[in-house]
Design a protein around this motif. Structure first.
Motif, mmCIF file in Angstrom:
data_model
loop_
_atom_site.group_PDB
_atom_site.id
_atom_site.type_symbol
_atom_site.label_atom_id
_atom_site.label_comp_id
_atom_site.label_asym_id
_atom_site.label_seq_id
_atom_site.Cartn_x
_atom_site.Cartn_y
_atom_site.Cartn_z
ATOM 1 N N ASP A 194 0.926 -1.058 -0.046
ATOM 2 C CA ASP A 194 0.081 0.045 0.110
ATOM 3 C C ASP A 194 0.905 1.066 0.077
ATOM 4 O OD1 ASP A 194 0.852 0.007 2.383
ATOM 5 O OD2 ASP A 194 -0.825 -0.490 3.450
ATOM 6 N N ARG A 195 0.281 2.469 0.143
ATOM 7 C CA ARG A 195 0.933 3.527 0.212
ATOM 8 C C ARG A 195 2.023 3.840 1.211
ATOM 9 N NH1 ARG A 195 -3.840 4.780 -2.057
ATOM 10 N NH2 ARG A 195 -4.001 6.044 -4.071
ATOM 11 N N VAL A 196 1.553 3.194 2.475
ATOM 12 C CA VAL A 196 2.595 3.106 3.840
ATOM 13 C C VAL A 196 3.904 2.386 3.302
ATOM 14 C CG1 VAL A 196 2.961 2.313 6.066
ATOM 15 C CG2 VAL A 196 0.788 3.518 5.217
ATOM 16 N N ASP A 197 3.597 1.134 2.871
ATOM 17 C CA ASP A 197 4.884 0.205 2.470
ATOM 18 C C ASP A 197 5.465 1.132 1.314
ATOM 19 O OD1 ASP A 197 6.488 -2.055 2.029
ATOM 20 O OD2 ASP A 197 5.208 -2.418 0.220
ATOM 21 N N ALA A 198 5.109 1.560 0.424
ATOM 22 C CA ALA A 198 5.981 2.460 -0.427
ATOM 23 C C ALA A 198 6.637 3.562 -0.052
ATOM 24 C CB ALA A 198 4.728 3.053 -1.742
ATOM 25 N N GLY A 199 5.958 4.378 1.025
ATOM 26 C CA GLY A 199 6.718 5.485 1.567
ATOM 27 C C GLY A 199 7.942 4.906 2.480
ATOM 28 N N ARG A 200 7.660 3.747 2.987
ATOM 29 C CA ARG A 200 8.931 3.279 3.498
ATOM 30 C C ARG A 200 10.177 2.807 2.812
ATOM 31 N NH1 ARG A 200 6.429 -0.602 5.507
ATOM 32 N NH2 ARG A 200 5.515 0.339 7.382
ATOM 33 N N ARG A 201 9.625 2.122 1.632
ATOM 34 C CA ARG A 201 10.819 1.751 0.728
ATOM 35 C C ARG A 201 11.500 2.777 0.142
ATOM 36 N NH1 ARG A 201 7.761 -3.413 -1.952
ATOM 37 N NH2 ARG A 201 9.527 -3.507 -3.164
ATOM 38 N N LEU A 202 10.853 4.038 -0.107
ATOM 39 C CA LEU A 202 11.212 5.056 -0.646
ATOM 40 C C LEU A 202 11.978 5.922 0.417
ATOM 41 C CD1 LEU A 202 11.059 7.071 -3.316
ATOM 42 C CD2 LEU A 202 9.067 8.060 -2.182
ATOM 43 N N SER A 203 11.686 5.906 1.317
ATOM 44 C CA SER A 203 12.509 6.480 2.590
ATOM 45 C C SER A 203 13.915 5.960 2.447
ATOM 46 C CB SER A 203 11.821 6.509 3.837
ATOM 47 O OG SER A 203 10.582 6.959 3.840
ATOM 48 N N HIS A 204 14.072 4.726 2.421
ATOM 49 C CA HIS A 204 15.516 4.100 2.525
ATOM 50 C C HIS A 204 16.413 5.011 1.498
ATOM 51 C CE1 HIS A 204 14.256 1.382 5.329
ATOM 52 N NE2 HIS A 204 13.426 0.499 4.381
ATOM 53 N N VAL A 225 15.503 22.554 0.573
ATOM 54 C CA VAL A 225 15.433 21.458 -0.195
ATOM 55 C C VAL A 225 14.000 20.973 -0.240
ATOM 56 C CG1 VAL A 225 16.311 19.038 -0.739
ATOM 57 C CG2 VAL A 225 17.950 20.595 0.343
ATOM 58 N N ALA A 226 13.466 21.098 -1.350
ATOM 59 C CA ALA A 226 12.032 20.572 -1.405
ATOM 60 C C ALA A 226 11.997 19.038 -2.138
ATOM 61 C CB ALA A 226 11.183 21.408 -2.404
ATOM 62 N N VAL A 227 11.306 18.231 -1.312
ATOM 63 C CA VAL A 227 11.338 16.899 -1.642
ATOM 64 C C VAL A 227 9.820 16.514 -2.221
ATOM 65 C CG1 VAL A 227 11.381 14.398 -1.190
ATOM 66 C CG2 VAL A 227 13.237 16.000 -0.314
ATOM 67 N N VAL A 228 9.446 16.547 -3.229
ATOM 68 C CA VAL A 228 8.071 16.362 -3.782
ATOM 69 C C VAL A 228 7.983 14.839 -4.051
ATOM 70 C CG1 VAL A 228 6.649 16.933 -5.942
ATOM 71 C CG2 VAL A 228 8.376 18.595 -5.139
ATOM 72 N N VAL A 229 6.697 14.538 -3.404
ATOM 73 C CA VAL A 229 6.430 12.962 -3.312
ATOM 74 C C VAL A 229 5.220 12.769 -3.953
ATOM 75 C CG1 VAL A 229 6.176 11.110 -1.707
ATOM 76 C CG2 VAL A 229 7.961 12.616 -1.335
ATOM 77 N N ASP A 230 4.931 11.991 -4.795
ATOM 78 C CA ASP A 230 3.690 11.276 -5.375
ATOM 79 C C ASP A 230 3.768 9.785 -5.179
ATOM 80 O OD1 ASP A 230 1.165 11.404 -5.954
ATOM 81 O OD2 ASP A 230 1.481 12.138 -7.967
ATOM 82 N N ASP A 231 2.540 9.128 -5.245
ATOM 83 C CA ASP A 231 2.265 7.697 -5.100
ATOM 84 C C ASP A 231 2.855 6.969 -6.404
ATOM 85 O OD1 ASP A 231 0.299 8.380 -6.755
ATOM 86 O OD2 ASP A 231 -1.458 7.517 -5.296
ATOM 87 N N GLY A 232 3.268 7.733 -7.417
ATOM 88 C CA GLY A 232 3.666 7.172 -8.731
ATOM 89 C C GLY A 232 3.231 8.170 -9.765
ATOM 90 N N VAL A 282 13.861 17.820 -5.298
ATOM 91 C CA VAL A 282 14.221 16.327 -5.391
ATOM 92 C C VAL A 282 12.718 15.753 -5.730
ATOM 93 C CG1 VAL A 282 14.861 14.250 -4.382
ATOM 94 C CG2 VAL A 282 16.153 16.454 -3.909
ATOM 95 N N LEU A 283 12.469 15.107 -6.921
ATOM 96 C CA LEU A 283 11.241 14.318 -6.931
ATOM 97 C C LEU A 283 11.665 13.042 -6.587
ATOM 98 C CD1 LEU A 283 8.413 14.162 -8.347
ATOM 99 C CD2 LEU A 283 9.543 13.631 -10.517
ATOM 100 N N ALA A 284 10.414 12.422 -5.730
ATOM 101 C CA ALA A 284 10.703 10.913 -5.057
ATOM 102 C C ALA A 284 9.342 10.388 -5.296
ATOM 103 C CB ALA A 284 11.045 11.405 -3.705
ATOM 104 N N VAL A 285 9.375 9.320 -5.843
ATOM 105 C CA VAL A 285 8.188 8.517 -6.346
ATOM 106 C C VAL A 285 8.415 7.055 -6.097
ATOM 107 C CG1 VAL A 285 6.950 10.051 -7.720
ATOM 108 C CG2 VAL A 285 8.736 8.350 -8.788
ATOM 109 N N VAL A 317 15.952 12.790 -9.242
ATOM 110 C CA VAL A 317 14.734 11.983 -9.390
ATOM 111 C C VAL A 317 15.037 10.788 -8.369
ATOM 112 C CG1 VAL A 317 12.901 10.890 -10.378
ATOM 113 C CG2 VAL A 317 13.849 12.977 -11.467
ATOM 114 N N VAL A 318 14.469 10.367 -7.551
ATOM 115 C CA VAL A 318 14.584 9.195 -6.782
ATOM 116 C C VAL A 318 13.464 8.393 -6.906
ATOM 117 C CG1 VAL A 318 15.014 8.188 -4.522
ATOM 118 C CG2 VAL A 318 16.065 10.287 -5.108
ATOM 119 N N CYS A 319 13.176 7.066 -7.421
ATOM 120 C CA CYS A 319 12.384 6.267 -7.671
ATOM 121 C C CYS A 319 12.735 4.767 -7.296
ATOM 122 C CB CYS A 319 12.257 6.284 -9.199
ATOM 123 S SG CYS A 319 10.841 5.437 -10.009
#
Length: 476
Positions: free
Chosen positions: A6-16, A125-132, A155-158, A175-177
């Motif tokens: 889900d989005r929580v799992d996605a956020g955790r993996r993106l955080s790493h 530093v602006a980290v812009v985050v979307d779910d995809g 920084v764009l992070a998805v 871009v972090v993906c």
């Protein structure tokens, strides 16, 4: 293929992948709505403040799922001029869409901020985050807005994005993906749970982040105790799954392959458990080809499940075909595949005796009515949500299945087309239901729930479903 719980799992993996930013002067900016649950996890992991950056897609007239650009706060706009030329969108049409979407954007800013001041990005530093991201139009606008508001680095992070899109995002410094597949289908295909996020949840997550920041400022020595757990069972957004708090016994819940002439199309079949055979199955036809991963279709399907109906969420186009936008409007092709799926259901032991209904959105509604008009069509009811029934053309008069046309009051062009189509549907019972305040995608609070309830009641009436006691009167 990488799939997130889900989005929580996605956020955790993106955080790493973002931990090198911990300790810097960072602000995490989530794109409402779906990007905010992901951003909330990222902000907590980085120990950074959380805010939103509001943007709106500009959809092609009468095919709003297809983005021709996007707008953001501060008057920022990105437009795909090549697509405008291909779709023959006039300056007046673009201006009309932008004006309408700007009003929606301003209203959403007011709803999700609720007087909360915008985070100061000057020199940060602006980290812009979307779910995809898919086309990247909204992400580009969000990055431009952040830059305009003074961010020194963007920084764009998805969690997921097409490889081609990731390679072409000059608006971001980095871009972090987590996953960037070469063959990309849809953002929702990479999530087991892609439940739509509400404005209320966005506000809750922002309030939660504010409280955390206040605790950290007021009691730095006990910060470790005060920061909420990142356990997915307690994390932001986890508690609001589809049909939260309700039980729904399931007999069949599986991906299926459906032969359709020279190709095989994919679907997801879900049948409720019970003492007898499933009384009705609703086949979903989505305008862009994929029903399985459409969060709106999945939401409506859950409402139908709770009413005792089975559903088949059907991808009318193959992954190879989805890149050809002309096929989205090939109504005879889509209708033929819908009919093939109906025949496939009739040959299964568990659905062979079921009444069949069609639920169509966008051009999928035209395909549903085209298929329903075929001589001997085994279709007991049709529902169109924000659909293009006019694309069934002269076949409309041959439809015999009871048909419900659901349109948002603010989707004026499509409403006009549906009124004209209703007049052509002379051979069946036909009703037009207008949902107040809804635009084409039914994104406004409560509008999708109202559309789902209308569809449920129509199918319950015409597929002869006995509604389970817990589902009576339920409104999501």
């Amino acid at each position: 293929m990488v799939v997130f719980d889900d989005r929580v799992d996605a956020g955790r993996r993106l955080s790493h992948l973002l931990m090198e930013l911990r300790g810097e002067d960072v602000v995490v900016l989530g794109l409402p709505r779906g990007g905010v649950p992901v951003a909330a996890v990222v902000a907590e992991a980085l120990g950074a403040p959380l805010d939103v950056i509001v943007v709106r897609k500009l959809g092609v007239p009468v095919h709003a799922e297809l983005a021709m650009g996007a707008i953001g706060e501060g008057g920022v706009k990105v437009v795909d001029h090549a697509l405008l030329a291909r779709a023959r969108v006039s300056d007046e049409e673009l201006e009309s869409v932008e004006r309408r979407e700007r009003a929606v954007l301003d209203a959403r800013v007011e709803r999700v901020r609720r007087g909360r001041p915008r985070a100061d990005l000057q020199g940060r530093v602006a980290v812009v985050v979307d779910d995809g991201i898919a086309t990247g139009a909204t992400a580009r606008v969000a990055c431009r807005v952040a830059r305009q508001l003074g961010a020194r680095r963007v920084v764009l992070a998805v969690p997921v994005a097409p490889a081609e899109t990731v390679r072409d995002l000059p608006e971001a410094d980095a871009v972090v993906c987590v996953s960037a597949p070469e063959h990309f289908r849809a953002v929702g295909a990479h999530y087991d749970d892609f439940t739509p996020t509400s404005d209320d949840e966005v506000v809750r997550l922002l309030d939660q982040a504010d409280r955390r920041a206040q605790r950290l400022e007021g009691a730095a020595s006990s910060a470790a105790e005060d920061v909420p757990s990142q356990d997915p069972s307690h994390g932001p957004g986890r508690e609001r799954g589809l049909g939260a708090g309700m039980s729904s016994r399931v007999l069949t819940d599986e991906d299926v392959s459906v032969p359709a002439g020279p190709v095989t199309i994919m679907g997801h079949l879900r049948l409720p458990a019970g003492t007898g055979p499933t009384p009705g199955v609703v086949v979903f036809a989505h305008g862009s080809g994929s029903s399985r991963h459409s969060p709106r279709n999945r939401y409506v399907a859950q409402v139908l499940h709770e009413a005792g109906l089975g559903t088949l969420l059907l991808d009318l186009l193959t992954p190879e075909e989805e890149g050809d936008r002309a096929l989205v409007f090939d109504v005879p092709l889509l209708a033929g595949r819908l009919a093939a799926a109906t025949g496939w259901l009739s040959r299964r032991a568990d659905t062979g005796e079921c009444l069949v209904g069609y639920f169509g959105a966008s051009t999928g509604a035209g395909a549903a009515l085209w298929a329903a008009a075929e001589p001997g069509a085994r279709v007991a009811a049709v529902v169109s949500r924000g659909g293009r029934p006019d694309l069934a053309g002269p076949r409309l008069s041959a439809v015999r299945a009871p048909t419900l046309l659901i349109v948002g009051s603010e989707d004026r062009d499509v409403l006009r087309l549906n009124r004209a189509a209703r007049d052509e549907l002379r051979g069946c019972r036909c009703e037009l239901a207008v949902v107040p305040g809804a635009t084409h995608l039914f994104e406004e609070p409560g509008t999708l729930a109202e559309a789902a309830a209308l569809a449920r009641d129509w199918f319950v009436a015409h597929l002869k479903v006995s509604v389970p006691e817990p589902a009576r009167g339920w409104r999501p």
